[in-house]
Each structure stands twice: as structure tokens, then as C-alpha cells.
Write an enzyme that holds these catalytic residues in place. Structure first.
Site, mmCIF file in Angstrom:
data_model
loop_
_atom_site.group_PDB
_atom_site.id
_atom_site.type_symbol
_atom_site.label_atom_id
_atom_site.label_comp_id
_atom_site.label_asym_id
_atom_site.label_seq_id
_atom_site.Cartn_x
_atom_site.Cartn_y
_atom_site.Cartn_z
ATOM 1 N N SER A 125 -1.022 6.193 9.625
ATOM 2 C CA SER A 125 -0.408 4.873 9.387
ATOM 3 C C SER A 125 1.003 5.010 8.825
ATOM 4 C CB SER A 125 -1.262 4.008 8.481
ATOM 5 O OG SER A 125 -1.770 4.750 7.426
ATOM 6 N N LYS A 164 -1.602 8.558 -0.874
ATOM 7 C CA LYS A 164 -1.681 9.827 -1.603
ATOM 8 C C LYS A 164 -1.518 11.020 -0.679
ATOM 9 C CE LYS A 164 -2.700 7.756 -5.397
ATOM 10 N NZ LYS A 164 -1.635 7.658 -6.357
ATOM 11 N N GLY A 165 -2.173 10.950 0.497
ATOM 12 C CA GLY A 165 -2.262 12.133 1.355
ATOM 13 C C GLY A 165 -0.938 12.516 1.970
ATOM 14 N N GLY A 166 -0.487 11.759 2.957
ATOM 15 C CA GLY A 166 0.785 12.085 3.576
ATOM 16 C C GLY A 166 0.978 11.484 4.942
ATOM 17 N N HIS A 211 -9.937 0.232 3.042
ATOM 18 C CA HIS A 211 -8.757 1.053 2.860
ATOM 19 C C HIS A 211 -7.608 0.643 3.779
ATOM 20 C CE1 HIS A 211 -6.508 4.498 1.781
ATOM 21 N NE2 HIS A 211 -6.596 5.093 2.941
ATOM 22 N N SER A 239 0.809 -1.224 0.000
ATOM 23 C CA SER A 239 0.000 0.000 0.000
ATOM 24 C C SER A 239 0.835 1.263 0.000
ATOM 25 C CB SER A 239 -0.902 0.039 1.240
ATOM 26 O OG SER A 239 -1.924 -0.886 1.111
ATOM 27 N N SER A 240 2.066 1.174 0.510
ATOM 28 C CA SER A 240 2.866 2.397 0.672
ATOM 29 C C SER A 240 2.979 3.173 -0.640
ATOM 30 C CB SER A 240 4.263 2.052 1.184
ATOM 31 O OG SER A 240 4.170 1.442 2.437
ATOM 32 N N ASP A 276 -0.961 -12.124 4.597
ATOM 33 C CA ASP A 276 -0.013 -13.252 4.764
ATOM 34 C C ASP A 276 0.694 -13.217 6.118
ATOM 35 O OD1 ASP A 276 -0.490 -14.231 2.268
ATOM 36 O OD2 ASP A 276 1.358 -13.455 1.354
ATOM 37 N N HIS A 292 -12.621 3.680 3.190
ATOM 38 C CA HIS A 292 -12.371 5.051 2.741
ATOM 39 C C HIS A 292 -13.586 5.487 1.948
ATOM 40 C CE1 HIS A 292 -10.573 8.605 1.087
ATOM 41 N NE2 HIS A 292 -9.518 8.430 1.854
ATOM 42 N N GLU A 306 -6.441 17.296 7.118
ATOM 43 C CA GLU A 306 -7.279 16.147 6.766
ATOM 44 C C GLU A 306 -8.345 15.943 7.838
ATOM 45 O OE1 GLU A 306 -4.677 12.800 6.039
ATOM 46 O OE2 GLU A 306 -4.361 13.424 3.973
ATOM 47 N N ARG A 364 -8.803 4.623 12.540
ATOM 48 C CA ARG A 364 -7.501 5.267 12.337
ATOM 49 C C ARG A 364 -7.673 6.719 11.920
ATOM 50 N NH1 ARG A 364 -4.006 5.688 7.408
ATOM 51 N NH2 ARG A 364 -5.974 5.296 6.391
HETATM 52 P P1 FAD Z 1 2.811 -2.156 2.653
HETATM 53 O O1 FAD Z 1 3.273 -0.887 2.092
HETATM 54 O O2 FAD Z 1 1.436 -2.593 2.342
HETATM 55 O O3 FAD Z 1 3.864 -3.236 2.166
HETATM 56 C C1 FAD Z 1 3.669 -4.611 2.397
HETATM 57 C C2 FAD Z 1 4.852 -5.329 1.792
HETATM 58 O O4 FAD Z 1 4.825 -6.698 2.179
HETATM 59 C C3 FAD Z 1 4.873 -5.332 0.277
HETATM 60 O O5 FAD Z 1 6.188 -5.025 -0.119
HETATM 61 C C4 FAD Z 1 4.541 -6.777 -0.116
HETATM 62 O O6 FAD Z 1 5.154 -7.156 -1.316
HETATM 63 C C5 FAD Z 1 5.110 -7.525 1.060
HETATM 64 N N1 FAD Z 1 4.503 -8.832 1.338
HETATM 65 C C6 FAD Z 1 3.196 -9.133 1.544
HETATM 66 N N2 FAD Z 1 3.062 -10.459 1.778
HETATM 67 C C7 FAD Z 1 4.310 -11.004 1.730
HETATM 68 C C8 FAD Z 1 4.826 -12.317 1.872
HETATM 69 N N3 FAD Z 1 4.050 -13.384 2.103
HETATM 70 N N4 FAD Z 1 6.163 -12.500 1.739
HETATM 71 C C9 FAD Z 1 6.991 -11.449 1.471
HETATM 72 N N5 FAD Z 1 6.553 -10.183 1.329
HETATM 73 C C10 FAD Z 1 5.231 -9.972 1.453
HETATM 74 N N6 FAD Z 1 -1.673 6.102 5.108
HETATM 75 C C11 FAD Z 1 -1.269 7.320 5.543
HETATM 76 O O7 FAD Z 1 -0.769 7.449 6.653
HETATM 77 N N7 FAD Z 1 -1.389 8.397 4.710
HETATM 78 C C12 FAD Z 1 -1.927 8.327 3.465
HETATM 79 O O8 FAD Z 1 -2.000 9.314 2.758
HETATM 80 C C13 FAD Z 1 -2.393 7.051 3.023
HETATM 81 N N8 FAD Z 1 -2.959 6.910 1.794
HETATM 82 C C14 FAD Z 1 -3.269 5.659 1.348
HETATM 83 C C15 FAD Z 1 -3.771 5.495 0.053
HETATM 84 C C16 FAD Z 1 -4.031 4.230 -0.443
HETATM 85 C C17 FAD Z 1 -4.565 4.073 -1.843
HETATM 86 C C18 FAD Z 1 -3.826 3.092 0.376
HETATM 87 C C19 FAD Z 1 -4.095 1.708 -0.147
HETATM 88 C C20 FAD Z 1 -3.362 3.238 1.671
HETATM 89 C C21 FAD Z 1 -3.085 4.515 2.173
HETATM 90 N N9 FAD Z 1 -2.596 4.692 3.472
HETATM 91 C C22 FAD Z 1 -2.206 5.935 3.887
HETATM 92 C C23 FAD Z 1 -2.277 3.533 4.312
HETATM 93 C C24 FAD Z 1 -0.789 3.246 4.190
HETATM 94 O O9 FAD Z 1 -0.402 3.420 2.854
HETATM 95 C C25 FAD Z 1 -0.431 1.846 4.649
HETATM 96 O O10 FAD Z 1 -0.968 1.593 5.901
HETATM 97 C C26 FAD Z 1 1.072 1.676 4.727
HETATM 98 O O11 FAD Z 1 1.658 2.043 3.509
HETATM 99 C C27 FAD Z 1 1.450 0.263 5.083
HETATM 100 O O12 FAD Z 1 2.836 0.159 4.952
HETATM 101 P P2 FAD Z 1 3.559 -1.198 5.277
HETATM 102 O O13 FAD Z 1 5.007 -0.975 5.022
HETATM 103 O O14 FAD Z 1 3.154 -1.689 6.607
HETATM 104 O O15 FAD Z 1 2.961 -2.235 4.236
#
Ligand code: FAD
Length: 471
Positions: free
Chosen positions: A348, A41-43, A308, A36-37, A190, A211, A102, A343
Site C-alpha cells: 500500500s 511500521k513495516g515498509g 488494518h 495511517s501513513s 470521508d 491484521h 514479509e 493486499r
Molecule cells: P493516510 O495516510 O491514511 O492519510 C489520510 C489523510 O487524509 C490524513 O492526512 C487525514 O487527515 C486526511 N483526511 C481524512 N479525511 C479528510 C477530510 N474529510 N478532509 C481533509 N482531509 C482528510 N502499508 C504498507 O505498505 N506497509 C506497512 O508497513 C504498513 N504498515 C501499517 C501499519 C499501520 C498501523 C497501519 C494503520 C497501516 C499500515 N499500512 C502499511 C497501510 C498504509 O499505512 C496505508 O495504506 C497508507 O499509509 C495510506 O496512505 P494514504 O496517504 O492513502 O492515507
């Protein structure tokens, strides 16, 4: 060697921070630019403005979290994010100068980079990781090896079996387990399922955030960020009625769950809902990425709510430690208690960075998650069965019975479906079961969890549902 699974903001920031302090790290990710990262979009929420403070950020977070935030965690994240943001700036990342507003925030505190913050910062960190020579492998985690309550290694799809004493899960949430979502297909829970099967405590899985404003461009779901409404965009139905004030006096800046239910209700009444971007001043400069689509689709876009963010996950303390020695979890895969029942927008990415950058402080002095104050844990038996639902069937079921408006009858049906399914081998079924079971057990409405048969908040504040695998 420290193995980090996931290459989103949480995994990359942890890897760079650890590497800079001299640790050997390897990132293993199902899809290097998945997660999701990249789509955020927002920040990032951080109290860096002159009129702001971590205390005010904390108050806003607790308010939206609806009685279920862990106050210690909120305190930690709202304070630490200011330090962590300056760390990332020292690494070379430059945010835009202005702070955005926001929903749910009492101050302008959203750090951003154009209207594509997630992609900008994640690409920056990915390039930095490559430049530093951090080992990046595309592979999928299948299982953890745990012996005597300690991590002993892991198994991946391509690499096979490895020994390891320290494993960091940063595999994101499970938003893609729902038919309508802003999440990418990598996010099917996972890490939560794998840790749960290995004995990790999991909590708050009933809280799934919707969302309110997802649209589609070229057949793909596209999130219309909260900041659009912060900058003046309004919601109208096909009669041009600005209906949101009928549901909440805060109008377009009401929390996401309120707006999602309002839009859902409009559709149920036969209306169609649009976001009108025309009140935003200086739109092209503020939202350059979206502006490209707007040139083709116009400033009045149809919107619908979608899943979301998933609040629940692997229970960890403020150090990112689970109850299994050597197993750390950071980012959306966790349940830190920061978000409570709902949230606050842009918290996040803040959580990702705080837990990622700060992991280095704790990596050599394990304390572990204390579960002494957990009064009740619900044990869940895994079932090894030939019954397998397809991912598309699971997404449809979850949207229908675990969606914006839930009830006991639908949830009971859903739990029975997953209980007779292969929860031993199928992560998606297992995580869906935990989510549905939590939603069935929570006989009240709170934050993002809305039960039409129990429309009021009635449980004592702070009471959460914990799950553990039955042995
Ligand atoms: P992710 O970025 O989701 O990364 C997960 C990683 O795990 C990926 O690299 C994937 O390949 C890997 N993975 C998954 N399963 C496995 C496996 N079995 N083995 C190995 N690798 C695996 N939050 C905010 O604070 N501000 C915002 O503006 C905002 N906007 C958003 C807009 C959208 C469209 C979305 C979807 C989310 C938004 N969020 C926002 C939420 C935020 O983006 C996420 O909560 C955050 O990016 C999560 O980061 P993460 O590193 O925990 O996981």
C-alpha cells in the site's frame, strides 16, 4: 491551483512531485499529521534486490490478491515502484541498507527505515513540503461540487465554498469504522463517501483486511509488524502450542487473512494468543522503537486481529483518474485493483508513492476512467433521515457483523440498519452501507472476505461489485 486533500504518504508525495514540476498546489488535511501513513511500521515493497524482479513481485501480488487483482495495475505498480523509490531517494530520503521479508513475499523486498518507516518517510515529506513553501491547511473536506460530470469546486468545514477544476483525494481508508483496528481516528472513509455522493464509481468495498497481530501498549492499539514474523517471531497459545501450522503449512508467514482467522478461531476456542519475539536475533537493533516497549512489556505479547486496511474505494485507472472529470484519487481512498481480494504486505505504501509521485505525468492530459467494461453497477439510494448512529455504535456493529467471519443473516441485518440511517449526511453510515452491501452480495469467500455460509471461492475470477449513487 491543484487542491490535494490528505497529508499522508499519497497526498504529500503528489504535492511535492507536482510542486517540483512547477504546479501550484495546496494541501488541505483534516489533521496534518493524521492518517495511517504515520503508523506504518513495516515498509515499502519494491523489487530492488539482486535476486528479485518486478515480475516476481507481480506474481506474489497476484497470488495473494486471489483472482481479483487488475493485472495491468499490478504490472504498473510493481515496475514503477523501483523508479519512484529512486525519485524519493533523490529528494533526500535514505532507506536502511537491508531488505526485509514479509508474509506472502517470495523475496526480501521490504525497504524500510528502522521499524518506524511510515513515520520516518511521512515526516521527511512533510518537512520537505514545508521547506518548499507548499500551502498546508488544516481543514475538513465536506463536499465536492460537480457540474456536467466535471469537478467545479469543493466545500470545507472552515473555509466554505471554493471553485476548482482539479481535486485530488488522498483521504485514506475507513479502518476506524471498526471497533478493533490499527487505524487512527481520521480514517473513517470521508473521501469515499464524498466522491460517491458526487457520482464517483466505488468498488470492492467488501474487502476489508485484518491484521493478525495487534497488541495494546499503554491502552493504545499498536501494530506488531509482519516483519517480526519474517525475522523469526512465532505465534503460540497459552499452552505454548505453535498452532498456526494446523491452519496453514506456511506457518507464521501465511497471508494475513489466514492468520487472522486462525487467531480468531483460537480465541473462539477459549485460548489466548501471544507473539513470542525471543527467536529474533539482534532484536534491539532491528526494532529499536518496539524494543522500548518490550523493555517494559516483555518479549511475549498478547495479540488479537484488528482491521488494518480497506481495499475498496473510489475506482480509478492507473493514472489516478476517476469517472468524474478533474477528480483524481490516490492511496488508500482508491480501488486501483492492485490488491484484488487481499493486499500483499507493504504494497500500500508502494501504491501511495507510485500514484502520488507519478500524478504529475497525467495532470494536464485527462483521459478519465473508462467504465465500458463494467457490466453491472448497483445503484444505491441515499437517505436523508433523522436516524443517526453514533460513531461508536457503527464501529461496534461493523466489528460484529462485518468482521473476520461473516454470514448472510448478520450482513442482511447490517444493511437494513444502514439503509434506515442518514446515509445522505453521515459519511460513516454511507461507507459502512457500501461495505456491508458488497459483503452481503458476494456469496463466496475470497481473499480477505470470509463468509461462513459460503466458505468456498465460487465466483468467476475478476468479477467485482461496483456501486454508484442513484439519481
Ligand atoms: P493516510 O495516510 O491514511 O492519510 C489520510 C489523510 O487524509 C490524513 O492526512 C487525514 O487527515 C486526511 N483526511 C481524512 N479525511 C479528510 C477530510 N474529510 N478532509 C481533509 N482531509 C482528510 N502499508 C504498507 O505498505 N506497509 C506497512 O508497513 C504498513 N504498515 C501499517 C501499519 C499501520 C498501523 C497501519 C494503520 C497501516 C499500515 N499500512 C502499511 C497501510 C498504509 O499505512 C496505508 O495504506 C497508507 O499509509 C495510506 O496512505 P494514504 O496517504 O492513502 O492515507
Amino acid at each position: 491551483m491543484i487542491y490535494i486533500f490528505g497529508s499522508g504518504l499519497a497526498g504529500l508525495s503528489a504535492a511535492i512531485s507536482l510542486h517540483k514540476s512547477g504546479y501550484k498546489v495546496t494541501i488541505i488535511s483534516k489533521k496534518i499529521n493524521g492518517g495511517s501513513s504515520y503508523w506504518a511500521k513495516g515498509g515499502i515493497a519494491a523489487a530492488v534486490g539482486n535476486d528479485d524482479s518486478p515480475e516476481l513481485h507481480k506474481i506474489d501480488t497476484l497470488e495473494v490478491g486471489d483472482g481479483l487483482c487488475d493485472s495491468k495495475t499490478v504490472d504498473y505498480v510493481t515496475r514503477e515502484i523501483r523508479y519512484v523509490v529512486s525519485t524519493v531517494e533523490k529528494w533526500g530520503f535514505k532507506f536502511d541498507d537491508d531488505l526485509r521479508l514479509e508474509g506472502g513475499h517470495s523475496k526480501r523486498r521490504i525497504l524500510h527505515k528502522t521499524d518506524d518507516t511510515g513515520r520516518e518517510i511521512t515526516n521527511f515529506l512533510l518537512n520537505l513540503a514545508k521547506k518548499k513553501g507548499i500551502n498546508l491547511i488544516e481543514d475538513k473536506l465536506l463536499a465536492l461540487k460537480v457540474k456536467d460530470g466535471k469537478v467545479a469546486g469543493f466545500i470545507t468545514e472552515k473555509g466554505g465554498s471554493f471553485d476548482a477544476e482539479k481535486v485530488v483525494l488522498a483521504t485514506g481508508g475507513y479502518g476506524y469504522l471498526f471497533k478493533f483496528t490499527s487505524n487512527p481516528s481520521t480514517n473513517i472513509g470521508d473521501g469515499i463517501a464524498i466522491a460517491f455522493k458526487a457520482g464517483a464509481l466505488v468498488s470492492d468495498t467488501e474487502f476489508v483486511q485484518f491484521h493478525p497481530t495487534v497488541t495494546t501498549f499503554d491502552g493504545q492499539a499498536y501494530l506488531l509488524t509482519e516483519t517480526l514474523r519474517g525475522e523469526g517471531a512465532i505465534l503460540v497459545n497459552e499452552r505454548n502450542e505453535r498452532f498456526v501450522f494446523k491452519y496453514d503449512s506456511r506457518g507464521e508467514l501465511a497471508p494475513r487473512d489466514v492468520l487472522s482467522r486462525a487467531i480468531y478461531d483460537q480465541y473462539k476456542k477459549g485460548h489466548t494468543v501471544y507473539i513470542d519475539l525471543s527467536p529474533i536475533e539482534d532484536f534491539d537493533r532491528k526494532f529499536p522503537i518496539l524494543s522500548n516497549y518490550v523493555k517494559r512489556y516483555g518479549k511475549r505479547l498478547q495479540v488479537f486481529p484488528g482491521v488494518h486496511y480497506t481495499i475498496g474505494g473510489i475506482r480509478v485507472n492507473t493514472r489516478g483518474e476517476s469517472n468524474i472529470k478533474g477528480l483524481y484519487a490516490i492511496g488508500e481512498v482508491t480501488d486501483t485493483g492492485l490488491h484484488g481480494a487481499n493486499r500483499l504486505a507493504s504494497n500500500s505504501l508502494a501504491e501511495d508513492l507510485v500514484y502520488g509521485v507519478n500524478l504529475v505525468r497525467y495532470i494536464d492530459n485527462w483521459e478519465g476512467l473508462s467504465i465500458d467494461d463494467v457490466k453491472e453497477v448497483i445503484e444505491v439510494r441515499l437517505r436523508n433521515s433523522s436516524n443517526r448512529l453514533s460513531l461508536e455504535e457503527i464501529r461496534e456493529y461493523n466489528w460484529n457483523y462485518l468482521g473476520i467471519v461473516r454470514n448472510g443473516e448478520g450482513l442482511d441485518k447490517l444493511v437494513k440498519i444502514y439503509e434506515s440511517n442518514d446515509t445522505f449526511n453521515d459519511n460513516a453510515s454511507l461507507v459502512s452501507l457500501l461495505s456491508a452491501k458488497g459483503a452481503l452480495l458476494r456469496t463466496e469467500s475470497r481473499g480477505a472476505h470470509y463468509r461462513e455460509d459460503y466458505p468456498n471461492k465460487s465466483w468467476e475470477d475478476g468479477k467485482r461489485i461496483y456501486f454508484m449513487v442513484s439519481r
